[in-house]
Design an enzyme around this catalytic site. Structure first.
Site, PDB file in Angstrom:
ATOM      1  N   ASP A  12       0.419  -1.242   0.189  1.00 21.48           N
ATOM      2  CA  ASP A  12       0.147  -0.302   0.046  1.00 21.48           C
ATOM      3  C   ASP A  12       1.390   1.291   0.005  1.00 21.48           C
ATOM      4  O   ASP A  12       2.299   1.530   0.783  1.00 21.48           O
ATOM      5  CB  ASP A  12      -1.378   0.321   1.100  1.00 21.48           C
ATOM      6  CG  ASP A  12      -2.233   1.037   0.977  1.00 21.48           C
ATOM      7  OD1 ASP A  12      -2.442   1.202   0.051  1.00 21.48           O
ATOM      8  OD2 ASP A  12      -2.333   1.403   2.193  1.00 21.48           O
ATOM      9  N   ARG A  16      -0.127   7.651  -3.333  1.00 20.88           N
ATOM     10  CA  ARG A  16       0.737   8.143  -1.966  1.00 20.88           C
ATOM     11  C   ARG A  16       1.775   9.199  -2.071  1.00 20.88           C
ATOM     12  O   ARG A  16       2.736  10.227  -2.618  1.00 20.88           O
ATOM     13  CB  ARG A  16       0.607   8.768  -0.816  1.00 20.88           C
ATOM     14  CG  ARG A  16      -0.835   8.613   0.467  1.00 20.88           C
ATOM     15  CD  ARG A  16      -1.299   7.709   1.200  1.00 20.88           C
ATOM     16  NE  ARG A  16      -1.255   6.413   1.176  1.00 20.88           N
ATOM     17  CZ  ARG A  16      -1.336   5.841   2.436  1.00 20.88           C
ATOM     18  NH1 ARG A  16      -0.890   6.432   3.754  1.00 20.88           N
ATOM     19  NH2 ARG A  16      -1.556   4.258   2.115  1.00 20.88           N
ATOM     20  N   ASN A  60     -11.069  -2.125  -4.911  1.00 20.80           N
ATOM     21  CA  ASN A  60      -9.847  -1.629  -6.127  1.00 20.80           C
ATOM     22  C   ASN A  60     -10.786  -1.142  -7.075  1.00 20.80           C
ATOM     23  O   ASN A  60     -11.187  -0.262  -7.523  1.00 20.80           O
ATOM     24  CB  ASN A  60      -9.052  -1.811  -6.856  1.00 20.80           C
ATOM     25  CG  ASN A  60      -7.964  -2.222  -5.308  1.00 20.80           C
ATOM     26  OD1 ASN A  60      -7.232  -2.643  -5.062  1.00 20.80           O
ATOM     27  ND2 ASN A  60      -8.250  -1.165  -4.030  1.00 20.80           N
TER      28      ASN A  60
HETATM   29  C1  IPE Z   1      -5.294  -2.910  -0.649  1.00 20.89           C
HETATM   30  O1  IPE Z   1      -5.340  -1.248  -0.504  1.00 20.89           O
HETATM   31  C2  IPE Z   1      -5.651  -3.518  -1.463  1.00 20.89           C
HETATM   32  C3  IPE Z   1      -3.694  -3.890  -2.479  1.00 20.89           C
HETATM   33  C4  IPE Z   1      -3.069  -3.211  -1.616  1.00 20.89           C
HETATM   34  C5  IPE Z   1      -3.623  -4.022  -3.551  1.00 20.89           C
HETATM   35  P1  IPE Z   1      -6.407   0.185  -0.724  1.00 20.89           P
HETATM   36  O2  IPE Z   1      -5.447   1.134  -0.581  1.00 20.89           O
HETATM   37  O3  IPE Z   1      -6.684  -0.596  -1.794  1.00 20.89           O
HETATM   38  O4  IPE Z   1      -7.070  -0.479   1.186  1.00 20.89           O
HETATM   39  P2  IPE Z   1      -7.587   1.090   1.668  1.00 20.89           P
HETATM   40  O5  IPE Z   1      -8.765   1.075   0.654  1.00 20.89           O
HETATM   41  O6  IPE Z   1      -6.877   1.655   2.353  1.00 20.89           O
HETATM   42  O7  IPE Z   1      -8.496   0.091   2.843  1.00 20.89           O
HETATM   43  C1  IPE Z   2      -2.035   0.564  -3.410  1.00 21.64           C
HETATM   44  O1  IPE Z   2      -1.582   1.834  -3.346  1.00 21.64           O
HETATM   45  C2  IPE Z   2      -1.634  -0.249  -4.482  1.00 21.64           C
HETATM   46  C3  IPE Z   2      -3.433  -0.674  -5.317  1.00 21.64           C
HETATM   47  C4  IPE Z   2      -4.314  -1.052  -4.273  1.00 21.64           C
HETATM   48  C5  IPE Z   2      -3.919  -0.970  -6.499  1.00 21.64           C
HETATM   49  P1  IPE Z   2      -2.549   2.688  -3.559  1.00 21.64           P
HETATM   50  O2  IPE Z   2      -3.388   3.242  -4.636  1.00 21.64           O
HETATM   51  O3  IPE Z   2      -3.136   2.151  -2.370  1.00 21.64           O
HETATM   52  O4  IPE Z   2      -1.728   3.928  -2.531  1.00 21.64           O
HETATM   53  P2  IPE Z   2      -2.188   5.126  -1.794  1.00 21.64           P
HETATM   54  O5  IPE Z   2      -3.079   4.092  -0.448  1.00 21.64           O
HETATM   55  O6  IPE Z   2      -3.825   5.906  -2.129  1.00 21.64           O
HETATM   56  O7  IPE Z   2      -1.332   5.830  -1.095  1.00 21.64           O
HETATM   57 MG    MG Z   3      -4.148   2.181  -0.748  1.00 23.95          MG
END
Ligand code: IPE
Ligand code: IPE
Ligand code: MG
Length: 228
Positions: A12, A16, A60
């Site tokens: 994650d 950001r 997602n």
């Molecule tokens: C979890 O991250 C899913 C992946 C890393 C693929 P998200 O960014 O989607 O999770 P939430 O929305 O913060 O719970």
């Molecule tokens: C995780 O990074 C990757 C996926 C969920 C595909 P994020 O895209 O959730 O990154 P943040 O949490 O918004 O920074």
């Molecule tokens: Mg995320």
């Protein structure tokens, strides 16, 4: 010293990271994907046999269409670019998740890479793709329900999950600072040691992984019992 055999990672913080560095979430996804090659190499160095990576969750789909399309484009590129190297390095690739709604071209690549690497045995890298633990459990219960002679047991449920025949993760790592599971491996993580890391995924490196593995080795896992 006890080594983990299975590490699961919620990668994650890509968005950001990209926003902060390049004012572009997609740049974070791009560099996040590059980091996967490094983490696989590092897990091999540490003799880890299973690495499960959360790459796209069933939730997602709530993201803007443009971001989803870019992610799928990146995954396709990643598998095409790395396929030969992965196979040459004796890495087995497995996918868990619901491949039904995945674009057809990506599905073809996924099936091919899984089939071609199925006998490799240096490490198994599992991509959780369009994965959600609740949907995995619903699928399992539906399968179990079809046979009315089934006697419900832990083993029966485990054997009907996508992760059948895989050991449960010893360690869960989540980068990006949030402390939640976001519908990841709810059944399989029952006894995992949890590590929440502030760093965003593209910055997660060998030292971070090594620190976690070292810390894990010092943990007394009681599984409900008592210390000897
Ligand atoms: C979890 O991250 C899913 C992946 C890393 C693929 P998200 O960014 O989607 O999770 P939430 O929305 O913060 O719970
Ligand atoms: C995780 O990074 C990757 C996926 C969920 C595909 P994020 O895209 O959730 O990154 P943040 O949490 O918004 O920074
Ligand atoms: Mg995320």
């Amino acid at each position: 010293m006890i080594s983990p055999s299975h590490i699961a990672i919620i990668m994650d913080g890509n968005g950001r990271w990209g926003l902060k560095k390049y004012n572009d979430r997609n740049k974070g996804h791009y560099y996040g994907l590059q980091n996967i090659n490094k983490v696989i190499k590092n897990c091999i160095k540490l003799h880890i046999k299973y690495l499960t990576l959360y790459t796209f969750s069933t939730e997602n789909w709530n993201r803007p269409k443009k971001e989803i399309e870019y992610l799928f484009f990146l995954f396709k590129l990643f598998y095409q670019k790395n396929f030969n190297k992965i196979n040459k390095n004796n890495i087995r690739i497995k996918f868990i998740g619901d491949l039904k709604n995945i674009p057809a071209d990506l599905k073809v690549i996924i099936k091919k890479i899984q089939e071609k690497t199925k006998n490799n045995n240096r490490i198994t890298v599992v991509f959780a793709f369009n994965y959600g633990a609740k949907s995995e459990l619903i699928n399992a219960f539906k399968k179990i329900h079809k046979n009315k002679n089934n006697k419900i047991s832990e083993e029966l449920i485990s054997n009907n999950l996508y992760t059948k025949n895989m050991p449960d993760p010893d360690i869960l790592v989540r980068t990006g600072g949030e402390k939640r599971l976001s519908n990841f491996l709810l059944w399989q993580l029952s006894y995992a040691e949890l590590f929440f890391i502030e760093k965003n995924w593209p910055d997660f490196n060998f030292l971070d992984l090594k620190k976690i593995v070292n810390k894990f080795s010092g943990i007394k896992r009681r599984f409900g019992g008592l210390d000897e």
